[in-house]
Scaffold this active site. Structure first.
Site, PDB file in Angstrom:
ATOM      1  N   GLY A  41     109.514 -28.694 -29.513  1.00 59.02           N
ATOM      2  CA  GLY A  41     108.075 -28.863 -29.528  1.00 59.02           C
ATOM      3  C   GLY A  41     107.407 -27.603 -29.021  1.00 59.02           C
ATOM      4  N   ASP A 178     100.421 -40.786 -19.591  1.00 61.44           N
ATOM      5  CA  ASP A 178      99.726 -41.087 -18.332  1.00 61.44           C
ATOM      6  C   ASP A 178      98.464 -40.248 -18.181  1.00 61.44           C
ATOM      7  OD1 ASP A 178     101.881 -39.083 -18.183  1.00 61.44           O
ATOM      8  OD2 ASP A 178     101.160 -38.734 -16.143  1.00 61.44           O
ATOM      9  N   GLY A 478     121.429  13.972 -45.059  1.00 61.66           N
ATOM     10  CA  GLY A 478     120.751  14.817 -44.075  1.00 61.66           C
ATOM     11  C   GLY A 478     119.252  14.740 -44.288  1.00 61.66           C
ATOM     12  N   LEU A 479     118.508  15.341 -43.385  1.00 59.63           N
ATOM     13  CA  LEU A 479     117.052  15.329 -43.471  1.00 59.63           C
ATOM     14  C   LEU A 479     116.557  16.069 -44.715  1.00 59.63           C
ATOM     15  CD1 LEU A 479     116.196  16.150 -39.744  1.00 59.63           C
ATOM     16  CD2 LEU A 479     115.864  13.937 -40.887  1.00 59.63           C
ATOM     17  N   SER A 552     119.437   9.323 -47.731  1.00 67.71           N
ATOM     18  CA  SER A 552     120.169   8.099 -47.355  1.00 67.71           C
ATOM     19  C   SER A 552     120.147   7.905 -45.834  1.00 67.71           C
ATOM     20  CB  SER A 552     121.605   8.127 -47.889  1.00 67.71           C
ATOM     21  OG  SER A 552     122.260   9.331 -47.614  1.00 67.71           O
TER      22      SER A 552
END
Length: 640
Positions: A41, A178, A478-479, A552
């Site tokens: 809940g 209650d 690689g970059l 990649s």
């Protein structure tokens, strides 16, 4: 409050039996049925208080815990029914003390009729995964609603998940009555509101009970404060509710193999827990996915051989014939086997901070089977409030969506609604080993049954022999600006001069054709590499040395391509160039655009790059020229 110890009461009888004949008590206790249930809940609906009340009123907690609790209650000036029973079981107690959150708190208790395991899970939305964990093994769900708050978003989310996970015995516990003056009108107002939602999600029935976890109303005994309620108390319903093991005995026999038991050369058994059905010596069985058949020779247990075993029992089966069977296989009734397929439609509950990436390989664990799987783009995401089907390209934390999924090999399965053991699975991140999703299989896709491998007489070995070379995939990563394409081009020129048959797949060139429909989001990058990996594998099958020059950025996808290839045929080349150096080169002007905000999702700037951890070759383009790097790579290939 004190437990009922009058003569002939359950607590009195249990106490006398423990005192006079502990062995008889343990024997009686051992053969009680076990009900697993979950309380769920929204936040502060009173889950832990309810569990504490059940434990306290069933008098199955240790006396020193009771004494300590009474002492604590006096110290803070509370009386009997006003005790904070959540002190006993709160699954988030450690969170308050240590600033952490417990996944699921499990508690055990028992009455004279039955044993129980209850899962207390956090109500916070960010911990929906914990609720799924607890519900995955439950026979029954108690969904709590604060009578003052009514039906909330988290109520709907948990109800949807409970129904999705196949729990058909649902108690709607409307708590804190209650605090609303035990109002009958308020109770029926909430029940009516919840009924509308239950009908929308296909929930055929539920049992509403008005309770007060704090005061004990309708928990163990009927409440004098609500004479208008004539239904069962919560505990009475828990004691009579059916359990899944009994229900599954009526189904065809299924047993996932957990391990092969071979203590000596004269004995070979297959151990596991029976998921469905009944088995006897002499019954005909089939092992999936191989389809091999035999008959059961014996049913072996620690206490001796059995004449019959049923769902829920852990046994070892021996066969009349020597057939292949190993961990992950499923032993089934020979004339009523389950399906075997490698593509499915399923519902996914995504449970990771990182979003789901279509095409990314994950580990799929179903029963005792673990295979590699990938998810296609979601068909739709489900809005738990309105039940609308929303267009989605991915799934985020706590999202629920319907997707297609494919595995790397056929697996035995059944629809989750028929058999949760063979239809429910989890997805695991292959790099971190974290569980990222829970899934429920709907059905196998027709194409998984209609598409078959065509046997070809000229295989990859023949293609390679014709070219007098070993096929390879040389994967440059690689970059941007590191020099991947420059070095790969030089390598191909050298291989060509040596009479080798090769082909270069370049990232930019591929995006002009095969992958022209893909952008640069993480999901698109994953699909980009998946397609290139499959093309590279086909070219290697033709006997070629395949060179690929792609950023990649993700280890998971590079690992996926590696696993497409036979051992030793994937050569990862890390063109290691610091970001500052690559950016200074900026041959294409891309870094400048990315820094200016004109180019989003650019690797190294606002999209991550995960460098290889164990590349076969690493070249440092700061300390060596492109020519030197190419020479080193060709030398490596020739030496292998």
């Amino acid at each position: 409050m004190t437990a009922d110890l009058t003569p002939k009461s359950p607590a009195y009888v249990a106490d006398r039996l423990i005192a006079e004949d502990i062995d008889a008590y343990l024997e009686q206790h051992q053969h009680k049925t076990m009900l697993r249930f979950i309380t769920c809940g929204s936040v502060d609906d009173g889950k832990s208080t309810l569990i504490g009340r059940l434990l306290y009123d069933s008098k199955m907690i240790f006396e020193d815990q009771l004494a300590s609790l009474e002492k604590d209650s006096k110290a803070v000036g509370t009386q009997g029914g006003d005790i904070d029973f959540a002190l006993l079981v709160d699954g988030l107690a450690a969170e308050r003390e240590q600033g952490i959150t417990i996944d699921v708190a499990y508690r055990f208790f028992a009455t004279d009729k039955r044993k129980f395991i209850v899962a207390d899970t956090p109500g916070h939305e960010q911990y929906t995964r914990n609720m799924v964990t607890g519900a995955s093994t439950a026979d029954l769900a108690v969904i709590l609603i604060d009578a003052r708050q009514g039906v909330l978003t988290q109520t709907r989310r948990h109800s949807y998940l409970v129904h999705l996970l196949g729990i058909r015995n649902v108690v709607l516990a409307i708590n804190k009555m209650d605090l609303v003056g035990y109002s009958q009108e308020r109770f029926y107002e909430i029940v009516t509101d919840y009924s509308h939602f239950a009908q929308q999600i296909g929930m055929e029935s539920f049992l509403p009970i008005p309770i007060s976890g704090l005061k004990g109303d309708n928990i163990v005994a009927h409440s004098a404060n609500m004479p208008w309620y004539q239904g069962p108390t919560l505990l009475a319903h828990l004691e009579e509710a059916p359990v899944n093991d009994a229900r599954m005995q009526d189904y065809a026999f299924r047993m996932p193999v957990q391990w092969v038991n071979r203590p000596n050369l004269d004995f070979r058994g297959f151990a596991g827990q029976i998921g469905a059905g009944t088995i006897r010596p002499g019954d005909a069985i089939r092992v999936l996915p191989s389809g091999k058949t035999s008959t059961v020779k014996s049913i072996v247990t620690f206490d001796g051989d059995l004449d019959q075993a049923v769902a829920g029992q852990s046994v070892t089966l021996t066969f009349a014939d020597e057939i292949d069977c190993s961990r992950g296989d499923v032993i089934v009734q020979a004339d009523e086997p389950c399906e075997v397929a490698d593509q499915f439609e399923c519902t996914l509950v995504w449970m990771a901070e990182a979003e789901m990436l279509p095409g990314r390989p994950y580990l799929l664990k179903l029963g005792t089977q673990t295979v590699t799987a990938s998810v296609t783009e979601p068909k739709y995401e489900i809005n738990v409030n309105t039940l609308e089907h929303l267009a989605a390209r991915t799934l985020g934390l706590n999202a629920i969506g319907v997707c297609n999924i494919s595995t790397d090999r056929p697996i035995p399965f059944e629809a989750y609604t028929a058999n949760p053991d063979l239809g429910g699975f989890i997805l695991i991140d292959r790099i971190t080993n974290a569980t990222v999703a829970a899934g429920m299989i709907h059905f196998a896709l027709r194409r998984s049954q209609n598409i078959h491998w065509q046997a070809l007489e000229i295989d990859r070995q023949a293609h390679a022999a014709q070219k007098n070379q070993s096929p390879k995939v040389v994967w440059f990563t690689g970059l941007s600006g590191s020099g991947k394409s420059t070095i790969a081009n030089l390598v191909e020129k050298k291989l060509y001069a040596l009479g080798k048959h090769s082909f270069l797949l370049d990232g930019d060139n591929i995006r002009h054709g095969l992958n022209r429909d893909l952008g640069f989001t993480d999901a698109d990058r994953v699909e980009n590499i998946r397609r290139v990996g499959e093309v590279a594998r086909l070219m290697a099958d033709a006997g070629l040395i395949v060179l690929t020059a792609f950023i990649s950025p993700f280890r998971s996808e590079r690992r996926m391509v590696r696993e497409l290839m036979p051992e030793g045929e994937f050569i990862e080349v890390f063109v290691n160039t610091p970001l500052a150096v690559a950016e200074a080169r900026d041959v294409k002007g891309l870094y400048k655009k990315a820094r200016a905000g004109a180019l989003k999702n650019f690797t190294g700037i606002d999209s991550p790059y995960e460098p290889p951890e164990q590349a076969e070759i690493e070249v440092d383009t700061v300390s060596m020229t492109a020519e030197e790097a190419a020479e080193r790579i060709v030398s490596y290939l020739l030496n292998r």
